[in-house]
Each structure stands twice: as structure tokens, then as C-alpha cells.
Design a protein around this motif. Sequence first.
Motif, PDB file in Angstrom:
ATOM      1  N   GLY A  57       0.795  -1.217   0.000  1.00 15.74           N
ATOM      2  CA  GLY A  57       0.000   0.000   0.000  1.00 15.74           C
ATOM      3  C   GLY A  57       0.826   1.266   0.000  1.00 15.74           C
ATOM      4  N   GLY A  58       2.136   1.133   0.169  1.00 15.91           N
ATOM      5  CA  GLY A  58       3.008   2.296   0.176  1.00 15.91           C
ATOM      6  C   GLY A  58       3.635   2.557  -1.184  1.00 15.91           C
ATOM      7  N   VAL A  59       4.397   3.656  -1.254  1.00 18.07           N
ATOM      8  CA  VAL A  59       5.058   4.070  -2.493  1.00 18.07           C
ATOM      9  C   VAL A  59       6.531   3.680  -2.424  1.00 18.07           C
ATOM     10  CG1 VAL A  59       5.616   6.025  -3.992  1.00 18.07           C
ATOM     11  CG2 VAL A  59       3.454   5.996  -2.729  1.00 18.07           C
ATOM     12  N   GLY A  60       7.034   3.138  -3.515  1.00 21.50           N
ATOM     13  CA  GLY A  60       8.445   2.813  -3.636  1.00 21.50           C
ATOM     14  C   GLY A  60       9.005   3.395  -4.911  1.00 21.50           C
ATOM     15  N   VAL A  61      10.197   2.977  -5.269  1.00 16.84           N
ATOM     16  CA  VAL A  61      10.848   3.445  -6.495  1.00 16.84           C
ATOM     17  C   VAL A  61      11.379   2.241  -7.255  1.00 16.84           C
ATOM     18  CG1 VAL A  61      12.725   4.823  -7.470  1.00 16.84           C
ATOM     19  CG2 VAL A  61      11.519   5.639  -5.443  1.00 16.84           C
ATOM     20  N   ALA A  62      11.019   2.151  -8.522  1.00 15.18           N
ATOM     21  CA  ALA A  62      11.636   1.151  -9.390  1.00 15.18           C
ATOM     22  C   ALA A  62      13.009   1.661  -9.794  1.00 15.18           C
ATOM     23  CB  ALA A  62      10.769   0.896 -10.613  1.00 15.18           C
ATOM     24  N   ALA A  82       2.866   4.388 -10.224  1.00 17.01           N
ATOM     25  CA  ALA A  82       2.158   5.401  -9.431  1.00 17.01           C
ATOM     26  C   ALA A  82       1.941   6.646 -10.275  1.00 17.01           C
ATOM     27  CB  ALA A  82       2.970   5.753  -8.188  1.00 17.01           C
ATOM     28  N   ARG A  83       0.776   7.244 -10.137  1.00 21.29           N
ATOM     29  CA  ARG A  83       0.445   8.448 -10.918  1.00 21.29           C
ATOM     30  C   ARG A  83       0.532   9.676 -10.010  1.00 21.29           C
ATOM     31  NH1 ARG A  83      -1.333   7.467 -15.875  1.00 21.29           N
ATOM     32  NH2 ARG A  83      -2.051   5.343 -16.383  1.00 21.29           N
ATOM     33  N   GLU A  84       1.329  10.644 -10.427  1.00 20.92           N
ATOM     34  CA  GLU A  84       1.482  11.867  -9.651  1.00 20.92           C
ATOM     35  C   GLU A  84       0.380  12.853  -9.991  1.00 20.92           C
ATOM     36  OE1 GLU A  84       5.389  13.282 -10.489  1.00 20.92           O
ATOM     37  OE2 GLU A  84       6.323  11.997  -8.967  1.00 20.92           O
ATOM     38  N   VAL A  85      -0.016  13.663  -9.000  1.00 20.92           N
ATOM     39  CA  VAL A  85      -1.039  14.696  -9.182  1.00 20.92           C
ATOM     40  C   VAL A  85      -0.342  16.054  -9.251  1.00 20.92           C
ATOM     41  CG1 VAL A  85      -3.090  15.765  -8.201  1.00 20.92           C
ATOM     42  CG2 VAL A  85      -2.684  13.311  -7.883  1.00 20.92           C
ATOM     43  N   MET A 128       3.638   1.730  -6.865  1.00 25.05           N
ATOM     44  CA  MET A 128       2.823   1.345  -5.713  1.00 25.05           C
ATOM     45  C   MET A 128       3.066  -0.137  -5.424  1.00 25.05           C
ATOM     46  SD  MET A 128       1.150   4.043  -4.779  1.00 25.05           S
ATOM     47  CE  MET A 128       0.028   3.255  -3.641  1.00 25.05           C
ATOM     48  N   ILE A 129       3.221  -0.475  -4.161  1.00 27.94           N
ATOM     49  CA  ILE A 129       3.406  -1.873  -3.754  1.00 27.94           C
ATOM     50  C   ILE A 129       2.012  -2.420  -3.447  1.00 27.94           C
ATOM     51  CG2 ILE A 129       4.591  -3.450  -2.195  1.00 27.94           C
ATOM     52  CD1 ILE A 129       6.489  -1.690  -3.837  1.00 27.94           C
ATOM     53  N   ASP A 130       1.514  -3.353  -4.285  1.00 24.34           N
ATOM     54  CA  ASP A 130       0.155  -3.893  -4.109  1.00 24.34           C
ATOM     55  C   ASP A 130       0.121  -5.111  -3.198  1.00 24.34           C
ATOM     56  OD1 ASP A 130      -1.031  -1.943  -5.638  1.00 24.34           O
ATOM     57  OD2 ASP A 130      -0.785  -3.060  -7.509  1.00 24.34           O
ATOM     58  N   SER A 131       1.101  -5.982  -3.325  1.00 27.52           N
ATOM     59  CA  SER A 131       1.107  -7.195  -2.497  1.00 27.52           C
ATOM     60  C   SER A 131       2.493  -7.818  -2.531  1.00 27.52           C
ATOM     61  CB  SER A 131       0.057  -8.202  -2.997  1.00 27.52           C
ATOM     62  OG  SER A 131       0.368  -8.627  -4.331  1.00 27.52           O
TER      63      SER A 131
END
Length: 469
Positions: A78-83, A126-129, A108-111
Motif C-alpha cells: 500500500g506504500g510508495v516505492g521506487v523502481a 504510481a500516478r502523480e497529481v 505502488m506496492i500492491d502485495s
Amino acid sequence: MARFNRKEEILKSELPPTLPLMALRSTIVYPLGTIAVQMGAPENLAILRGSEDSGLVVALVVALGDHEEAINPESFVGGVGVAARVHERINLPGDTVQITLQGLRRIMIDSIDQHDPFPIARIRAAREVLPDQKECDELMTRLVAAAETLSGLVDRIPHEVPAILKMNMSDPGRFGDLAATNMNFRISEKDEVLQRLDVGERLRFVLSRLEREVGRARVMDDIKRQTEVKIDQHQREFYLRQQLRAIQTELGETDPGEKESQDLQKKIDEAALPEKVAQEARRENERLRMLSAASSEYQVIRNYLDWLLSLPWNKRSGDEQITIPKVMEALEKKHYGLSEAKERIIEYLSVRKLRGGDPLGPILCLVGPPGTGKTSLGQAIAESIGREFYRISVGGVRDEAEVRGHRRTYVGAMPGLFIQAVRRVQVKDPVLMIDEIDKMAHGGPSGDPTAAMLEVLDPSQNDTFVDHY
């Protein structure tokens, strides 16, 4: 333009649905950034050994908390990471590998699909706003100004950082990541920047931390400047004092403070003080020597030493043996009648003589109306035995400190009436008459002087009486 095309190329590149999960504890790489990091954790080493191919892509996350705690991969769901892509590997001693990581994009880390021998995470882009462009421009302008101020105040911030930020103002998301990378944020704050997909919130968060650092740096700079001014002033004073001492030495003169201390030490040595008194006097003189003459404590210690040296520690005035006929003659010479009082005085002195001058005998109390000769009887006793006589009037005394003395911490402190009397007569064995004792005040805010007088008049304990001063 080349940098913009490179970013577009990275963002459009497809990522696999699952990536090995690599947790970093002390650093993180943002998208489009590059960093060298040493790997020693068993899970991370297993990832590197599991794929020796160049260009391995991994999912990076920040593991907060104690370094000794085991990492739970499920906590990153559920958190944000970096590829990031692994570009270079260098084997180091101690089962450690140094790798170079290039950040690609936020994910985004889904599972977590696999735990052993290393975790594999299911991810998605992940999509930035993006916020309003006008708000972005204002935030970035404030960030550049804060970075310029901080780089001028703090040595660890390179002066090139504001210029680097200005070159990336066309990309607000990248701008925020660069600011977090170059401003030496804590790892928890860097992870906070990573987690914020709203670029406006990211910029505001970075700005708040940066302005806080600027405020702290200004306070530290003010303290540093004040300290430097004080140090420079002390060094200047020290240098001038050394020069003054050198000049005085050449002229055969000495520093006034040093000369006074030497004179006091000479007086202490010549006074033949009791051992404990001499030890205390030397200690206080050493303290006096270290103080400036302008110090308030200097005069307190100086007065204390003056009192110590002015007391008659060894000087006596009276005869060792009491001559009773001589006492009788003195009493009859100056007083007519008063046979009962004279008889009691002769009896008292006779017993004292038989007991070898025992100081623990009773204290004579003369009672009578004014003008009957109580004070003159005491004076006659003193003259007949060759002692100095001093009358202490305690009528109306309402402060305990008048008897026991003031403590030296108070301004204008002085010893009690008895020490003052001994100093005035300049002998250690005077005849002291405490006059008008019945007119002492009883109790009050300053203590009860009659209670303090009890110790003075008790023969069994008055030889251990200690003045507070």
C-alpha cells in the motif's frame, strides 16, 4: 531537451508486474537520480546473487525503525516505492556488495507474492497529481530562496544546489525530489517526500522543512558569532594582561591583585593561626587570587580574610592565676555596700581558682535596678584580674543574626556581637558583660535572639559556639 526526452523515455518504459523488493535503511534514490549504496542484508544479497544480469530492476522501499529489527515485507504493501535499475556491482570485504542504483519511477506496492529467499512484490506505476502551475512556480521560487539562504549559513550544503534547483524548475516533481536529496534531510523525511504523490503537497512539505532548517541555522549562526566575539574579547584581554605583566616585571612591579594576594598569604603565615583556620584562610586566598577585582565575590572573600586575620587567635590579656585579695581590694575600692554581690563574686572566683580555671563553671548574673553598679562591678572584676573589659548591650535586639552572625552569602554580612567584641578588645580572654538581656525582643520574622543566646549562656556547650559568618 535531452533530459526531458530521457524522462519521457523512462516513464513510458514498461515495468514487469512483479519486482524483487529491496529495503534500504539509511538512504533512498528518487526517480531519475543515481546513488551508490553498500548492501549487507542477507535478503538484499540474495536478490543480487539470484540475478547476475546487468540491468536488474528492483523495487526500492525505505525501512524505518531500529537497524536490529527484522524487516516485514508486508508492512510495505500500500506504500510508495521506487523502481530502480542496478548498473554496477563491486564486491567488498566482509560479505558486502556496493551497487549503483538509478531511479526510474515511483511505483505502488500492491502485495507480496514471495517471501523466501527474498521478497517479490507485485507493483504498478504510481500516478502523480500536478497542482496549479502558478502555485508550483511560487513554491519553487520560495524553495530556491530558502536553499540559497541555507547554503550561505551551513557549510554542509554545497553552493551549487540553488543553481541545480533552478535548472529543474520546469519539472515540479523532479524539483521536489532534488531538493530533498541535496538538503540533507533525515531518512524519515526523505521517505515522506517519496510517499507524497501530490506534487503540490510534496513541495509544501519540502518547503516547510527547509524554512525550519533556515531558522535553526540563523539561530546557530547568531550564537556562533556571539561566541566568536566573546572569545576574541577574552583573547584580547588575555594578551593585554600578559603584556601588562611583562611590563610590570621589567619595571620591578607586580599586578595589584597578585600583590594583594601575596600580602595576604604573608599575613596568614605570620599570624600563627590554628591549623584548620590557616587551611581555610589559604583556600579562600587562592580563590581570591583567581577572581577579578571587579567581581562581587572578590570583596566578600576579602572582607572574610580581613576578619580572620584581625581576630586575636593567640593573644591573652589576663593573669593565669586569680589573686583573691586583689579582687576584694578592687571591689571595695569602687563600691560601697553590695556585700551580698561582692560575696558571691569572691565565692565564684575562688571556686574557679580551686578548679584550675575551669571554663565550664556557671555564668554570673547581676540583677538590680538601673544605677546600682552592675556594669561597674563587672569592670572592677576585669581590672582586678588584669583582663580587658567589653560591654555588649543587647537591649532591643530582635534578629538572631546579631548573636550568631550573618551568612556570607548576604550583602553586608557581618559576624555576630561576640566576634565583633573579641575583635575590638584584641584579646582572646576578655571579660564580656551582656547588658540589658531582659530587654531582648522575643521572636519575629528574623528568628528568636533569646533562643540563640541560650547556647551562648550554657556552660556545657558555649565552648563549641560557631558564628555563621
